[in-house]
Write an enzyme that holds these catalytic residues in place. Structure first.
Site, short mmCIF file in Angstrom:
data_model
loop_
_atom_site.label_atom_id
_atom_site.label_comp_id
_atom_site.label_asym_id
_atom_site.label_seq_id
_atom_site.Cartn_x
_atom_site.Cartn_y
_atom_site.Cartn_z
N LYS A 85 -38.90 -27.18 103.85
CA LYS A 85 -40.36 -27.09 103.73
C LYS A 85 -40.94 -25.66 103.76
CE LYS A 85 -41.17 -31.84 105.27
NZ LYS A 85 -41.46 -32.72 106.42
N TYR A 259 -41.43 -30.34 114.43
CA TYR A 259 -42.15 -31.62 114.53
C TYR A 259 -43.11 -31.58 115.71
CZ TYR A 259 -38.29 -32.96 111.45
OH TYR A 259 -37.39 -33.01 110.44
N VAL A 277 -34.22 -34.01 109.33
CA VAL A 277 -33.58 -35.23 109.84
C VAL A 277 -32.12 -35.37 109.40
CG1 VAL A 277 -35.71 -36.56 110.16
CG2 VAL A 277 -34.51 -36.66 107.97
#
Ligand code: GLN
Length: 338
Positions: A85, A259, A277
Protein backbone atom coordinates in the site's frame (compact mmCIF):
# COMPACT_ATOMS: atom_id res chain seq x y z
CA UNK A 1 43.42 -25.81 14.91
CA UNK A 2 42.24 -28.50 12.53
CA UNK A 3 38.51 -29.23 12.84
CA UNK A 4 37.96 -32.91 13.62
CA UNK A 5 34.45 -33.31 12.21
CA UNK A 6 31.71 -31.62 10.21
CA UNK A 7 30.08 -30.53 13.47
CA UNK A 8 33.18 -28.75 14.73
CA UNK A 9 33.71 -27.23 11.30
CA UNK A 10 30.15 -25.88 11.45
CA UNK A 11 30.83 -24.50 14.93
CA UNK A 12 34.01 -22.84 13.71
CA UNK A 13 32.27 -21.29 10.72
CA UNK A 14 29.48 -20.13 13.04
CA UNK A 15 32.03 -18.44 15.33
CA UNK A 16 33.81 -16.75 12.44
CA UNK A 17 30.52 -15.47 11.11
CA UNK A 18 29.34 -14.04 14.39
CA UNK A 19 32.71 -12.48 15.13
CA UNK A 20 32.37 -10.75 11.79
CA UNK A 21 28.86 -9.56 12.56
CA UNK A 22 27.48 -9.07 16.07
CA UNK A 23 24.18 -8.17 14.45
CA UNK A 24 23.93 -11.50 12.62
CA UNK A 25 24.65 -13.31 15.87
CA UNK A 26 21.94 -11.29 17.62
CA UNK A 27 19.40 -11.95 14.85
CA UNK A 28 20.15 -15.68 14.87
CA UNK A 29 19.64 -15.77 18.62
CA UNK A 30 16.34 -13.86 18.49
CA UNK A 31 15.14 -15.94 15.53
CA UNK A 32 15.85 -19.25 17.24
CA UNK A 33 14.06 -18.19 20.42
CA UNK A 34 10.96 -16.85 18.63
CA UNK A 35 10.65 -19.76 16.21
CA UNK A 36 9.02 -21.91 18.88
CA UNK A 37 6.14 -19.44 19.25
CA UNK A 38 3.23 -21.09 17.43
CA UNK A 39 0.59 -18.51 18.42
CA UNK A 40 -1.71 -16.87 15.90
CA UNK A 41 -3.79 -17.99 12.95
CA UNK A 42 -3.18 -18.13 9.23
CA UNK A 43 -5.26 -15.69 7.16
CA UNK A 44 -8.24 -17.69 5.94
CA UNK A 45 -10.36 -15.32 3.85
CA UNK A 46 -9.08 -17.14 0.74
CA UNK A 47 -8.02 -20.83 0.70
CA UNK A 48 -4.56 -20.08 -0.78
CA UNK A 49 -3.42 -18.19 2.34
CA UNK A 50 -4.64 -20.88 4.74
CA UNK A 51 -2.51 -23.49 2.94
CA UNK A 52 0.81 -21.71 3.63
CA UNK A 53 3.40 -23.52 5.81
CA UNK A 54 2.80 -21.95 9.26
CA UNK A 55 6.37 -22.68 10.42
CA UNK A 56 8.10 -20.41 7.94
CA UNK A 57 10.00 -17.56 9.59
CA UNK A 58 12.45 -15.28 7.82
CA UNK A 59 14.21 -12.13 9.01
CA UNK A 60 16.31 -9.78 6.87
CA UNK A 61 18.08 -6.47 7.35
CA UNK A 62 19.60 -4.40 4.53
CA UNK A 63 21.67 -1.28 5.18
CA UNK A 64 21.64 1.95 3.17
CA UNK A 65 25.15 1.04 1.97
CA UNK A 66 23.89 -2.25 0.52
CA UNK A 67 25.00 -4.82 3.10
CA UNK A 68 22.50 -7.51 4.06
CA UNK A 69 21.89 -10.13 6.72
CA UNK A 70 19.30 -12.87 6.19
CA UNK A 71 18.28 -15.38 8.86
CA UNK A 72 15.88 -18.34 8.63
CA UNK A 73 13.44 -18.65 5.72
CA UNK A 74 14.52 -15.38 4.14
CA UNK A 75 14.07 -16.74 0.62
CA UNK A 76 10.55 -18.14 1.14
CA UNK A 77 8.08 -16.33 -1.14
CA UNK A 78 4.74 -15.01 0.14
CA UNK A 79 2.21 -12.48 -1.14
CA UNK A 80 2.93 -8.96 0.06
CA UNK A 81 -0.75 -8.00 0.42
CA UNK A 82 -1.07 -4.70 2.32
CA UNK A 83 2.70 -4.19 2.43
CA UNK A 84 2.16 -2.92 -1.13
CA UNK A 85 0.00 0.00 0.00
CA UNK A 86 2.56 2.73 0.84
CA UNK A 87 4.47 2.07 -2.38
CA UNK A 88 1.40 2.49 -4.61
CA UNK A 89 0.50 5.62 -2.64
CA UNK A 90 3.98 6.87 -3.58
CA UNK A 91 3.31 6.26 -7.27
CA UNK A 92 0.06 8.26 -6.93
CA UNK A 93 2.04 11.14 -5.42
CA UNK A 94 4.54 11.06 -8.27
CA UNK A 95 1.76 10.90 -10.86
CA UNK A 96 -0.44 13.68 -9.45
CA UNK A 97 1.40 15.68 -6.79
CA UNK A 98 0.59 16.03 -3.10
CA UNK A 99 -2.35 18.46 -3.29
CA UNK A 100 -4.41 16.38 -5.67
CA UNK A 101 -3.70 13.11 -3.87
CA UNK A 102 -4.68 14.65 -0.53
CA UNK A 103 -7.98 15.81 -2.05
CA UNK A 104 -8.79 12.12 -2.66
CA UNK A 105 -7.15 10.31 0.28
CA UNK A 106 -6.72 11.46 3.91
CA UNK A 107 -3.74 10.80 6.16
CA UNK A 108 -5.68 10.32 9.37
CA UNK A 109 -5.21 7.13 11.43
CA UNK A 110 -8.45 5.31 12.07
CA UNK A 111 -9.08 2.83 14.87
CA UNK A 112 -11.05 0.58 12.53
CA UNK A 113 -10.03 -2.68 10.84
CA UNK A 114 -8.17 -2.40 7.52
CA UNK A 115 -11.23 -3.40 5.50
CA UNK A 116 -13.59 -0.86 7.06
CA UNK A 117 -16.28 0.42 4.71
CA UNK A 118 -16.41 3.75 6.56
CA UNK A 119 -15.19 6.96 4.85
CA UNK A 120 -14.49 10.33 6.48
CA UNK A 121 -18.00 11.78 6.74
CA UNK A 122 -16.90 15.41 6.31
CA UNK A 123 -14.57 15.07 3.30
CA UNK A 124 -15.89 11.73 1.93
CA UNK A 125 -12.26 10.64 1.55
CA UNK A 126 -10.95 7.31 2.77
CA UNK A 127 -9.21 8.01 6.08
CA UNK A 128 -5.72 7.01 4.93
CA UNK A 129 -3.87 5.08 2.19
CA UNK A 130 -3.02 2.13 4.48
CA UNK A 131 -6.60 0.83 4.81
CA UNK A 132 -8.21 -0.92 1.85
CA UNK A 133 -10.37 2.09 0.88
CA UNK A 134 -7.34 4.40 0.67
CA UNK A 135 -5.30 1.74 -1.10
CA UNK A 136 -7.97 1.24 -3.76
CA UNK A 137 -8.10 5.03 -4.18
CA UNK A 138 -4.28 4.99 -4.56
CA UNK A 139 -4.52 2.26 -7.22
CA UNK A 140 -7.08 4.43 -9.03
CA UNK A 141 -4.44 7.19 -9.26
CA UNK A 142 -1.95 5.06 -11.24
CA UNK A 143 -1.70 6.70 -14.64
CA UNK A 144 -1.50 5.05 -18.05
CA UNK A 145 -3.23 5.27 -21.40
CA UNK A 146 -4.85 1.86 -20.88
CA UNK A 147 -5.13 -0.92 -18.30
CA UNK A 148 -2.04 -2.79 -19.53
CA UNK A 149 0.07 0.34 -19.22
CA UNK A 150 -1.22 1.02 -15.71
CA UNK A 151 -0.36 -2.55 -14.64
CA UNK A 152 3.07 -2.38 -16.18
CA UNK A 153 3.86 0.99 -14.54
CA UNK A 154 2.81 -0.45 -11.18
CA UNK A 155 4.91 -3.61 -11.61
CA UNK A 156 7.87 -1.58 -12.83
CA UNK A 157 7.65 0.60 -9.74
CA UNK A 158 7.85 -2.52 -7.55
CA UNK A 159 10.75 -3.81 -9.68
CA UNK A 160 12.74 -0.69 -8.82
CA UNK A 161 12.17 -1.23 -5.08
CA UNK A 162 12.86 -5.00 -5.24
CA UNK A 163 15.87 -4.66 -7.51
CA UNK A 164 14.57 -7.45 -9.76
CA UNK A 165 11.42 -8.21 -11.83
CA UNK A 166 8.38 -9.03 -9.70
CA UNK A 167 5.96 -11.94 -10.11
CA UNK A 168 2.32 -12.33 -9.20
CA UNK A 169 0.89 -15.38 -7.47
CA UNK A 170 -1.82 -16.04 -10.03
CA UNK A 171 -3.98 -18.27 -7.84
CA UNK A 172 -3.99 -15.73 -4.98
CA UNK A 173 -4.83 -13.02 -7.51
CA UNK A 174 -7.69 -15.07 -8.99
CA UNK A 175 -9.05 -15.79 -5.49
CA UNK A 176 -8.81 -12.16 -4.37
CA UNK A 177 -10.68 -11.20 -7.51
CA UNK A 178 -13.42 -13.80 -7.13
CA UNK A 179 -14.06 -13.16 -3.45
CA UNK A 180 -13.30 -9.42 -3.15
CA UNK A 181 -16.90 -8.28 -2.72
CA UNK A 182 -16.18 -6.12 0.28
CA UNK A 183 -13.42 -4.30 -1.61
CA UNK A 184 -15.85 -3.93 -4.51
CA UNK A 185 -18.42 -2.40 -2.13
CA UNK A 186 -15.78 0.03 -0.80
CA UNK A 187 -14.90 1.03 -4.37
CA UNK A 188 -18.56 1.65 -5.25
CA UNK A 189 -19.01 3.79 -2.15
CA UNK A 190 -16.00 5.89 -3.18
CA UNK A 191 -17.33 6.18 -6.73
CA UNK A 192 -20.61 7.41 -5.26
CA UNK A 193 -18.70 10.28 -3.63
CA UNK A 194 -16.60 11.02 -6.71
CA UNK A 195 -13.39 9.93 -4.99
CA UNK A 196 -12.39 7.48 -7.73
CA UNK A 197 -12.96 7.17 -11.49
CA UNK A 198 -15.77 4.95 -12.87
CA UNK A 199 -13.27 2.30 -14.17
CA UNK A 200 -13.86 0.37 -10.95
CA UNK A 201 -13.19 -3.21 -12.09
CA UNK A 202 -9.92 -2.12 -13.69
CA UNK A 203 -8.77 -0.33 -10.54
CA UNK A 204 -9.80 -3.25 -8.31
CA UNK A 205 -7.84 -5.55 -10.58
CA UNK A 206 -4.77 -3.37 -10.10
CA UNK A 207 -5.31 -3.53 -6.35
CA UNK A 208 -5.75 -7.33 -6.36
CA UNK A 209 -2.59 -7.66 -8.44
CA UNK A 210 -0.51 -5.49 -6.13
CA UNK A 211 -1.70 -7.59 -3.14
CA UNK A 212 -0.68 -10.80 -4.97
CA UNK A 213 2.93 -9.81 -5.70
CA UNK A 214 5.38 -12.41 -4.39
CA UNK A 215 8.19 -11.25 -2.10
CA UNK A 216 10.64 -12.66 0.43
CA UNK A 217 11.73 -11.13 3.72
CA UNK A 218 14.93 -10.16 1.91
CA UNK A 219 12.92 -8.30 -0.75
CA UNK A 220 11.01 -6.42 1.97
CA UNK A 221 14.28 -5.41 3.64
CA UNK A 222 15.58 -4.05 0.31
CA UNK A 223 12.33 -2.09 -0.16
CA UNK A 224 12.65 -0.70 3.35
CA UNK A 225 16.31 0.14 2.80
CA UNK A 226 15.33 1.99 -0.39
CA UNK A 227 13.05 4.24 1.65
CA UNK A 228 15.75 4.53 4.36
CA UNK A 229 18.11 5.64 1.56
CA UNK A 230 15.86 8.51 0.40
CA UNK A 231 14.36 6.52 -2.46
CA UNK A 232 17.46 4.96 -4.06
CA UNK A 233 17.70 1.15 -4.00
CA UNK A 234 21.02 0.54 -2.18
CA UNK A 235 21.68 -2.71 -4.05
CA UNK A 236 21.07 -1.56 -7.64
CA UNK A 237 21.61 2.19 -7.24
CA UNK A 238 18.35 2.81 -9.13
CA UNK A 239 15.95 5.47 -7.87
CA UNK A 240 12.55 3.95 -7.00
CA UNK A 241 10.72 7.14 -5.97
CA UNK A 242 11.34 10.88 -6.06
CA UNK A 243 13.19 11.80 -2.84
CA UNK A 244 10.66 14.51 -2.05
CA UNK A 245 7.88 11.94 -1.46
CA UNK A 246 9.79 9.50 0.75
CA UNK A 247 8.76 11.34 3.90
CA UNK A 248 5.09 11.13 2.84
CA UNK A 249 5.30 7.34 2.73
CA UNK A 250 7.20 7.12 6.01
CA UNK A 251 4.70 9.39 7.79
CA UNK A 252 1.65 7.36 6.81
CA UNK A 253 3.49 4.13 7.58
CA UNK A 254 4.36 5.48 11.01
CA UNK A 255 0.82 6.66 11.77
CA UNK A 256 -1.28 4.04 10.04
CA UNK A 257 0.92 1.16 8.86
CA UNK A 258 0.18 -1.52 11.46
CA UNK A 259 -3.61 -1.58 11.17
CA UNK A 260 -5.44 -0.63 14.36
CA UNK A 261 -2.25 -1.45 16.31
CA UNK A 262 -0.44 1.51 14.68
CA UNK A 263 -0.51 3.77 17.75
CA UNK A 264 0.85 1.05 20.03
CA UNK A 265 3.51 0.18 17.44
CA UNK A 266 4.59 3.81 17.07
CA UNK A 267 4.85 4.22 20.82
CA UNK A 268 6.65 0.95 21.54
CA UNK A 269 8.81 0.36 18.44
CA UNK A 270 8.90 3.89 17.06
CA UNK A 271 9.67 3.32 13.37
CA UNK A 272 7.61 3.50 10.16
CA UNK A 273 6.37 0.04 9.18
CA UNK A 274 3.70 -1.74 7.14
CA UNK A 275 2.31 -5.21 7.55
CA UNK A 276 0.22 -7.49 5.36
CA UNK A 277 -2.04 -10.47 5.99
CA UNK A 278 0.39 -12.66 4.04
CA UNK A 279 2.58 -12.41 7.17
CA UNK A 280 5.11 -9.82 5.98
CA UNK A 281 6.27 -6.67 7.77
CA UNK A 282 8.51 -4.02 6.22
CA UNK A 283 10.09 -1.44 8.54
CA UNK A 284 12.40 1.51 7.99
CA UNK A 285 15.02 3.14 10.19
CA UNK A 286 15.59 6.31 8.14
CA UNK A 287 19.19 6.86 7.06
CA UNK A 288 20.22 3.42 8.34
CA UNK A 289 18.38 0.21 7.45
CA UNK A 290 15.33 -1.56 6.08
CA UNK A 291 13.98 -4.58 7.95
CA UNK A 292 11.81 -7.34 6.48
CA UNK A 293 10.16 -10.15 8.41
CA UNK A 294 7.92 -12.99 7.28
CA UNK A 295 5.94 -15.41 9.39
CA UNK A 296 2.40 -16.19 8.32
CA UNK A 297 0.51 -16.67 11.59
CA UNK A 298 -1.38 -13.50 12.49
CA UNK A 299 -2.74 -11.89 15.64
CA UNK A 300 -6.39 -10.74 15.78
CA UNK A 301 -5.49 -7.37 14.23
CA UNK A 302 -3.84 -9.01 11.21
CA UNK A 303 -0.17 -8.51 12.14
CA UNK A 304 2.38 -11.35 12.07
CA UNK A 305 2.76 -12.68 15.64
CA UNK A 306 6.44 -13.61 15.31
CA UNK A 307 7.09 -10.44 13.31
CA UNK A 308 5.83 -8.22 16.12
CA UNK A 309 7.72 -10.32 18.68
CA UNK A 310 10.91 -9.98 16.62
CA UNK A 311 10.75 -6.17 16.71
CA UNK A 312 10.00 -6.21 20.45
CA UNK A 313 13.16 -8.27 20.96
CA UNK A 314 15.32 -6.25 18.56
CA UNK A 315 14.61 -2.96 20.34
CA UNK A 316 15.89 -4.42 23.61
CA UNK A 317 19.34 -4.34 21.98
CA UNK A 318 19.14 -1.40 19.58
CA UNK A 319 17.12 1.74 20.10
CA UNK A 320 15.58 2.24 16.68
CA UNK A 321 12.96 4.82 17.69
CA UNK A 322 13.02 7.75 15.26
CA UNK A 323 12.61 10.18 18.16
CA UNK A 324 15.60 8.82 20.06
CA UNK A 325 18.54 10.94 18.91
CA UNK A 326 21.09 9.19 21.11
CA UNK A 327 23.32 7.61 18.46
CA UNK A 328 25.16 5.51 21.05
CA UNK A 329 21.92 3.60 21.62
CA UNK A 330 21.58 2.68 17.95
CA UNK A 331 24.78 1.01 16.83
CA UNK A 332 22.97 -1.25 14.40
CA UNK A 333 24.98 -0.14 11.35
CA UNK A 334 28.24 -0.52 13.26
CA UNK A 335 27.21 -4.05 14.29
CA UNK A 336 26.62 -5.24 10.73
CA UNK A 337 30.24 -6.27 10.49
CA UNK A 338 33.41 -5.38 12.30
N1 GLN B 1 -5.97 -8.63 -0.09
C1 GLN B 1 -6.34 -8.21 1.22
C2 GLN B 1 -7.58 -7.37 1.18
O1 GLN B 1 -7.77 -6.64 0.25
C3 GLN B 1 -5.16 -7.44 1.78
C4 GLN B 1 -5.41 -7.07 3.14
C5 GLN B 1 -4.24 -6.91 4.03
O2 GLN B 1 -3.10 -7.38 3.85
N2 GLN B 1 -4.57 -6.28 5.10
O3 GLN B 1 -8.40 -7.40 2.08
Amino acid sequence: MKPSSDASLDALIGKMRSAASPLRERLMDIHSRIKSNADGKLACYIPELSRVDPNLFGVSIVSVDGRSIDVGDADAPFTIQSVSKPFVFGLGLEDHGRDYVLSKIGVQPVGEAFNTVVLDEVSNRPYNPMINAGAIASADLIQGSNYAERVSRMLDMFRRYFGHPVHIDSSVYASERTTGHRNRAIAHLMLNFGMIEPRIEETLDLYFQQCSILATSHDLAVMGATLANRGVNPITGERAIDACYVKDLLSVMYNCGMYDFAGEWGYRIGIPAKSGVGGGIVAVVPGKIGIGTFSPKLDPKGNSVRGIQFFNELIKHYSLNVFDRDEDQCLILEHFSK
